[in-house]
Design a protein around this motif. Structure first.
Motif: not given
Length: 600
Positions: A567, A575-576, A579, A581-582, A585, A589-590
């Motif tokens: 991201v 962010e890294k 899908h 996991q993000l 978080l 990304y969300s």
């Protein structure tokens, strides 16, 4: 509608440009010199002609009645002498025609070879220029240099230079013959044409800058038209026709004014020289008649001078026109040599490192880059991608996603840091070798005029029909192709309308044929409908299987199965992860992912 403005150049460096041009065509110089010498010989024969005409006139004049002690007595015409002189004249003019014909034939061939070489060099130069050059220059201006400017140089080489040499030879030869026959009449002829010389050089000095501006305006107009043609759908969609017409009218008006001024000034040469010629006729006739009545010259000298005065003034207009041609060529030549002199991508012939049997491991080490060094787009970016991984790169517009791909392909070189493929720095490997390791499917499809088969094979050798069909089946394209009348031999051009999705599937089949170990997918589904997107997505999944893949995603729903999502925001990885996991978080990304569904 914004446009890249082509800056006005300073007045053409006439001498410097022609020195460059002479160096450029140095291997043709000996042949050109020989053709010019031949032209001088042919012209000299024409110049000698009137002197023989004088002799013929004098022979004929001997047969005219003369008063002897008040009694008219007929003279005797030496018919053999007249016949002999007539045959000499025919031989002179015939030989002059043959020499000039051969000279013109040879010179035309040479100039076409020079034009071909120049176009080839410009085309090769385009391939050696860095991508950043075309970020700031209109494509139409480049096209204008390879067409209009090269044509101008070719026409000048073929016509103006020969015309200049011929006219100069005729002018000097005629002057010498006039002095030989009668220095008094020669002086009268020269004085009557001095005013023509003065006006000619004055006009040349004023017209040069308009020839330069004419070439610049022509290049800008071509660039604008190229933009209008390529973006006509957008222009219509935004009702920008009035604005584009205003821009076109402005550029076209500038071209019209510059062309009018340059052509008007150069067009003054011919009527000016005609006036000087007619004035010379009058002065020579009056002075010649007075001298003949005094017995200082023969009647044949007057006849010869009637021809010489025409030959004497005619070269002035030719010299003027040739001078204008040389000016136009200098303006065009400066633009061509300016382009050929642009800074190229540094030569990498010295690099011996090669990428062999690439597995697809990619590492970014503290990469920093900016199109403008003072404004970095990517800052201190580091990450490692293992072979076979599918890496998605997401982020808002301007975050640096496409820039990252440009650095991978070495379209641009990093300002700081390094990029490694299988542990080898891309700085140590020639660009072409780096680019061989990548297949690309971009948002903007590129299809050239040719058959579907040729578009898919593009630049690949030894590809069989079976491999092409298999690639098209993988790209979900085979069924569509078989519905076409000529199948894989169907010619793609403006008349054979393909949808954006079909074009995209062809580029995917092209990437499958290339079979490179690393794949780049740059928003390949952003401009198609949902059904076509699924076809393309399925084809891309098959293409990326077993390959290291970098996917620039616009629709985040298409990268759920990515092994890693990077991201980006403001040139940094914020962010890294996967899908899930993000999303868990709940970060940037969300927000991007949920915003797409809210907009939907």
């Amino acid at each position: 509608m914004s446009r890249r403005k082509i800056p006005n150049q300073k007045p053409t460096k006439f001498k410097e440009t022609w020195v460059q041009l002479i160096k450029y065509i140095h291997k043709y110089i000996p042949v050109i010199i020989l053709t010019l010498i031949a032209s001088m010989i042919g012209t000299t024969l024409q110049v000698i002609g009137p002197d023989k005409l004088k002799d013929m006139t004098n022979e004929i004049a001997k047969g005219l009645p003369a008063l002897v002690e008040g009694v008219p007595v007929l003279g005797v015409i030496d018919k053999e002498a007249v016949t002999r002189i007539a045959f000499v004249l025919i031989a002179f003019y015939g030989l002059s025609f043959i020499i000039n014909f051969v000279q013109s034939f040879v010179m035309s061939g040479i100039t076409q070879k020079i034009s071909k070489k120049m176009r080839t060099d410009i085309n090769d130069k385009i391939n050696r220029l860095p991508i950043k050059y075309f970020d700031s220059v209109s494509y139409g201006d480049v096209l204008s240099r390879i067409t209009n400017d090269v044509d101008t140089i070719g026409q000048t080489m073929n016509q103006s230079i020969t015309s200049l040499v011929t006219a100069t030879t005729m002018f000097l030869g005629t002057l010498a013959m006039m002095i030989y026959n009668s220095w008094i009449l020669a002086l009268v002829a020269v004085l009557s044409t001095l005013i023509g010389f003065a006006l000619m050089f004055f006009i040349i000095s004023k017209s040069q800058k308009y020839f330069v501006l004419q070439q610049e305006s022509l290049g800008e107009l071509n660039g604008h038209i190229e933009e209008l043609y390529s973006g006509h759908n957008v222009i219509k969609a935004y009702n920008a026709g009035k604005e584009t017409k205003e821009v076109f009218s402005r550029i076209n008006g500038e071209l019209r004014n510059n062309a009018w001024k340059s052509q008007f000034l150069s067009g003054l040469m011919m009527p000016l020289m005609q006036f000087i010629g007619n004035f010379g006729y009058v002065t020579v006739s009056i002075t010649g008649a007075a001298l003949a009545m005094r017995g200082d010259i023969s009647f044949g000298v007057i006849v010869a001078f009637m021809t010489y005065i025409r030959l004497f003034t005619q070269p002035l207009s030719q010299i003027a026109q040739a001078a204008n041609g040389l000016q136009s060529a200098a303006a065009a030549g400066e633009r061509v040599f300016e382009f050929l002199g642009e800074k190229e991508e540094p030569s990498q012939d010295h690099l011996k490192e090669r990428l062999n049997n690439v597995q697809g491991n990619v590492e970014f080490k503290n990469v920093t880059f900016g199109y403008n060094p003072e404004k970095p787009v990517i800052t201190d970016f580091s990450d490692t991608v293992q072979k076979g991984e599918k890496v998605a790169i997401v982020g808002p517009t301007g975050a640096g996603k496409t820039t990252l791909v440009n650095l991978l392909m070495r379209f641009y070189d990093v300002d700081q840091g390094d990029i490694l493929i299988d542990g080898v720095s891309t700085h140590d490997v020639p660009r072409n070798d780096v680019r061989k390791q990548f297949s690309m499917v971009l948002q903007d499809t590129w299809i050239f005029e040719g058959s579907i088969k040729e578009n898919i094979i593009y630049n690949q050798k030894g590809i069989t029909d079976e491999e092409i069909i298999e690639a098209c089946k993988m790209a979900n394209l085979d069924h569509f192709i078989n519905t076409l009348p000529d199948g894989y031999d169907t010619i793609l051009d403006d008349k054979e309308g393909l949808s954006e999705g079909q074009k995209q599937l062809i580029t995917i089949a092209r990437a499958i044929i290339q079979n490179a170990p690393i794949l780049i997918l740059d928003e390949a589904t952003s401009s198609v409908d949902t059904r076509t997107e699924r076809l393309i997505q399925d084809a891309m999944d098959k293409l990326s299987s077993g390959r290291t893949s970098f996917v620039i995603a616009h629709r985040l729903s298409t990268i759920k199965n990515a092994d890693k999502i990077l991201v980006m925001n403001h040139g940094e990885i914020v962010e890294k992860g996967t899908h899930d996991q993000l999303l868990a978080l709940g970060g940037f990304y969300s927000e991007l992912y949920n915003a797409q569904f809210e907009q939907a």
